[in-house]
Design an enzyme around this catalytic site. Structure first.
Site, mmCIF file in Angstrom:
data_model
loop_
_atom_site.group_PDB
_atom_site.id
_atom_site.type_symbol
_atom_site.label_atom_id
_atom_site.label_comp_id
_atom_site.label_asym_id
_atom_site.label_seq_id
_atom_site.Cartn_x
_atom_site.Cartn_y
_atom_site.Cartn_z
ATOM 1 N N SER A 121 0.929 -24.910 134.884
ATOM 2 C CA SER A 121 0.221 -24.767 134.203
ATOM 3 C C SER A 121 -0.881 -25.358 133.798
ATOM 4 O O SER A 121 -1.719 -24.398 133.178
ATOM 5 C CB SER A 121 0.863 -25.582 132.749
ATOM 6 N N HIS A 125 -4.745 -27.357 130.782
ATOM 7 C CA HIS A 125 -4.769 -26.238 130.298
ATOM 8 C C HIS A 125 -6.364 -26.070 130.149
ATOM 9 O O HIS A 125 -6.817 -25.087 130.528
ATOM 10 C CB HIS A 125 -3.802 -27.063 129.226
#
EC number: 3.4.21.105
Length: 276
Positions: A201, A254
């Site tokens: 991610s 992230h």
């Protein structure tokens, strides 16, 4: 002749060409791997790119359909190649995109066969000073996923965004984005939670930031991300910080990934913007 942009869907390309015709600007479509839109009069490039930016924000706007009706070419006569599902997957991704995707799947299978812990011992961020020279660990954490939803979500975005970057800009650029974002997002997440984390991610968020900003600043690159999708990614990011989903989310990775992608896109488009 100047190439303005490319569309994966020929119908979308035709809608934009028809609309520009109603504005007195003639564009042509050349069919290659995608539908390339070309402009003969390069003096009109600024206006065309401004209209393209508005078109990409909402291609379904009724004015574009109305333009096709006005031109009398809603059925443009283009022949659209039909791709089976797996052929479509191959068509929209390059070798590096596929290599990372297959590695992630293989690692996920190993995790399910052997358990997470044995795999993490080999692939996790260095969890002991004696492991700091095992260079692969600074990147291999991105290959591990801890649920079916986790891997499906990440690989779908990886295929969609990574494939676009590799097809339009090249494998080298995708490799650079992947390596840098995996390293930086892993470093930041390690500061937040220690070495026991995993997932692609951080790289995916880097690609979101890169594709969106590169498309905004350099439409001719042929890559873009709709503003609605970048807004969705930001909402997801904020929700993760406030633990809305009740899941363990690598928030540090992230944020670091998104910042890395934005910074790389800014640097890559800086020279062209200055020249313009």
């Amino acid at each position: 002749m100047l190439m303005i942009t490319s569309f994966a869907n020929p119908r979308v390309a035709q809608a934009f060409v028809d609309y520009m015709a109603t504005q007195g600007i003639i564009l042509t479509i050349q069919q290659h791997a995608q539908s390339d839109v070309w402009l003969a009069d390069e003096s009109q490039a600024g206006r065309v790119r401004a209209e393209l930016a508005r078109f990409l924000e909402n291609p379904a706007d009724p004015r574009y359909l109305a333009a096709s009706w006005q031109s009398g070419q809603t059925n443009s006569g283009l022949r659209y190649q039909r791709f089976p599902f797996f052929a479509t997957l191959r068509h929209n991704a390059g070798p590096f995109t596929w290599a990372i995707l297959l590695i992630c799947i293989a690692v996920f299978i190993l995790q399910n066969l052997l358990g997470d812990q044995p795999v993490m011992i080999w692939l996790a961020w260095p969890y002991d000073p004696s492991l700091q020279f095992e260079a692969w660990r600074y990147f291999s954490h991105a290959f591990m996923h801890f649920s079916l939803m986790h891997i499906l979500f990440n690989l779908l975005w990886w295929w969609y965004l990574g494939g676009a970057v590799e097809k339009r800009i090249g494998s080298g650029k995708l490799v650079v984005i992947t390596v840098i974002s995996a390293l930086l997002s892993g470093f930041v997440q390690h500061q937040f939670s220690g070495p026991w984390f995993g997932g692609l991610s951080g790289v995916v968020y880097a690609l979101m930031g890169y594709v969106w900003l590169r498309g905004e600043r350099d439409p001719q690159s042929g890559i873009y991300l709709q503003r609605g999708l970048i807004l969705f990614s930001l909402v997801w990011l904020i929700a993760g910080w406030f633990d809305v989903f009740g899941m363990a989310i690598a928030n540090g990775a992230h944020v670091a990934g998104l910042a890395t992608g934005l910074a790389m896109a800014f640097v890559d488009t800086l020279h062209g913007r200055k020249r313009a």
